[in-house]
Scaffold this motif. Sequence first.
Motif, mmCIF file in Angstrom:
data_model
loop_
_atom_site.group_PDB
_atom_site.id
_atom_site.type_symbol
_atom_site.label_atom_id
_atom_site.label_comp_id
_atom_site.label_asym_id
_atom_site.label_seq_id
_atom_site.Cartn_x
_atom_site.Cartn_y
_atom_site.Cartn_z
ATOM 1 N N PRO A 273 -39.164 -4.110 -60.284
ATOM 2 C CA PRO A 273 -38.778 -5.356 -60.966
ATOM 3 C C PRO A 273 -37.471 -5.928 -60.410
ATOM 4 O O PRO A 273 -36.489 -5.204 -60.225
ATOM 5 N N GLY A 274 -37.486 -7.218 -60.139
ATOM 6 C CA GLY A 274 -36.307 -7.887 -59.614
ATOM 7 C C GLY A 274 -36.098 -7.730 -58.119
ATOM 8 O O GLY A 274 -35.105 -8.212 -57.573
ATOM 9 N N LYS A 275 -37.025 -7.039 -57.455
ATOM 10 C CA LYS A 275 -36.910 -6.832 -56.009
ATOM 11 C C LYS A 275 -38.118 -7.435 -55.297
ATOM 12 O O LYS A 275 -39.074 -7.884 -55.941
ATOM 13 N N ALA A 276 -38.065 -7.435 -53.965
ATOM 14 C CA ALA A 276 -39.155 -8.018 -53.167
ATOM 15 C C ALA A 276 -39.589 -7.037 -52.085
ATOM 16 O O ALA A 276 -38.788 -6.244 -51.580
ATOM 17 N N MET A 277 -40.856 -7.103 -51.757
ATOM 18 C CA MET A 277 -41.410 -6.257 -50.692
ATOM 19 C C MET A 277 -42.228 -7.120 -49.745
ATOM 20 O O MET A 277 -43.052 -7.934 -50.173
ATOM 21 N N HIS A 278 -42.004 -6.944 -48.451
ATOM 22 C CA HIS A 278 -42.727 -7.677 -47.414
ATOM 23 C C HIS A 278 -43.363 -6.675 -46.449
ATOM 24 O O HIS A 278 -42.746 -5.651 -46.116
ATOM 25 N N ILE A 279 -44.564 -6.981 -45.998
ATOM 26 C CA ILE A 279 -45.221 -6.180 -44.965
ATOM 27 C C ILE A 279 -45.527 -7.106 -43.791
ATOM 28 O O ILE A 279 -46.148 -8.163 -43.972
ATOM 29 N N VAL A 280 -45.074 -6.725 -42.598
ATOM 30 C CA VAL A 280 -45.331 -7.503 -41.392
ATOM 31 C C VAL A 280 -46.349 -6.732 -40.554
ATOM 32 O O VAL A 280 -46.075 -5.620 -40.083
ATOM 33 N N ILE A 281 -47.534 -7.305 -40.401
ATOM 34 C CA ILE A 281 -48.625 -6.672 -39.662
ATOM 35 C C ILE A 281 -48.631 -7.240 -38.247
ATOM 36 O O ILE A 281 -48.718 -8.453 -38.053
ATOM 37 N N VAL A 282 -48.546 -6.352 -37.246
ATOM 38 C CA VAL A 282 -48.282 -6.774 -35.870
ATOM 39 C C VAL A 282 -49.417 -6.370 -34.930
ATOM 40 O O VAL A 282 -49.950 -5.259 -35.008
ATOM 41 N N ASP A 283 -49.763 -7.294 -34.043
ATOM 42 C CA ASP A 283 -50.733 -7.027 -32.987
ATOM 43 C C ASP A 283 -49.998 -6.538 -31.731
ATOM 44 O O ASP A 283 -50.040 -5.377 -31.375
ATOM 45 N N ASN A 284 -49.311 -7.432 -31.045
ATOM 46 C CA ASN A 284 -48.526 -7.111 -29.838
ATOM 47 C C ASN A 284 -49.319 -6.279 -28.827
ATOM 48 O O ASN A 284 -48.888 -5.206 -28.396
#
Length: 466
Positions: A273-284
């Motif tokens: 709660p009150g925080k954020a989560m990001h996922i970056v999915i990469v090909d490269n």
Amino acid sequence: MSHAIRADKFLLDADRTTWHDETLWFVREKRDRAVYAVPEFQELRELASGIKNHTLSRLDLYLREFESAAQANGVYVHWAADAAEHNAIILDIIQKEGATRIVKSKSMLTEECHLNPFLIKHGIEVVDTDLGERIIQFRDEPPSHIVLPAIHLKKEDVGDTFHTHLGTDKGESDPQRLTEAARQHLRAKFIAGEVAISGVNFAIAETGAVVVCTNEGNADLGVNLARVHIAAMGIEKIIPRLSDLGVFTRLLARSATGQPVTTYTSHFTKPAPGKAMHIVIVDNGRTQQLGRPDFRASLKCIRCGACMNTCPVYRRSGGHSYDFTVPGPIGAILSPNIDMKKHASLPFASTLCGSCTDVCPVKIDIHTQLYKWRQVLGEANEIPASKKWSMKFMGRVLASTRVYGLGGQFARKALRLLPHGLTHAPSMNAWAVARELPEAPKQSFREWYAKQPQPAVQPTQPQIPA
């Protein structure tokens, strides 16, 4: 600069080379003891390989399933085609948060994308919190191993580094005191960190969770103290179900360091709660490798490092000689896919002994792929002309019994008649720089065999059916 030239530099320090070789073999022996203690280990390897094969054959479906599940958990999902997009996405997240202090746990993907120098160039402080990674960050060096990033350094080297950067006593080399100095230094960084960046060992399509395996707990501390978590993952990290995870966690640590399991196996499913989560999915470049039938199995890799610990070439040449984020046998398969010209020498940095394939927990045919890359590079004219034409010449020699025999006679006479300084000259015979050639026999086995009396061949009597 080729692998051989960079390896020559590493080999100049004979004591360090021997120590590096013996240390990694010690890790390999620990792996063997851990493996032999699990009777069903080979069945686990087969199962893990099958799960990965299945996942790669339906990668698009599982990636979309993972995205949907993660978004339902309140996670922001981003897609990056290459390293530049990956870096730009992470910088944008950080800048929107108004953050300037980053704590980062081990992530070979961010190393691959050169994220640290990119963020630093934009005024962001980036602190690697894995102990080995922090050591080499102080020294401005890349990791030399994917599990043991500072394995090329001795405790005295670490002591000198900490004296320069952390103010420890000059000459201090006690591992416990050096570790305590790093702990106190990093605790302050953890507390001040505004955004935590982690890698991803496994991503579970069914739940949308990412799993991070560490021995130091630095990923957990960083993520739980920071207000934003960014997880960077390659597309190949997907596995279908939570129930599949246990297969890989039983294989990963045993293959990497000889442990039954990593000290921390952390599941990150949704933000607090009150925080954020990001996922970056990469090909490269991963989809390009997926499209190569001979090399797609390399995407099954779970980054355990077992192939490096067993490889005689890696152990004696060091990870920096590969000039690629992932060194060793698996790196020699992955690197030409990224830049064939730059990394053309790496598939040749192997004896093709097959030990890497034998220890791979997901049964990648590493030595076979190394051999196939050599063919691809030859056809693409990406190997030196001297190597290409010498191989063509040897192919002709080995294809003709008569020419091979005459060549053998000439070589035996030459070795007997020519002076040692000429037959062992580095410019003429690099193989003999650290080896002594055997005494040349006066005749070949074929010549000896032809002079032996041959037993009479008894005619066979036809069998008459009763």
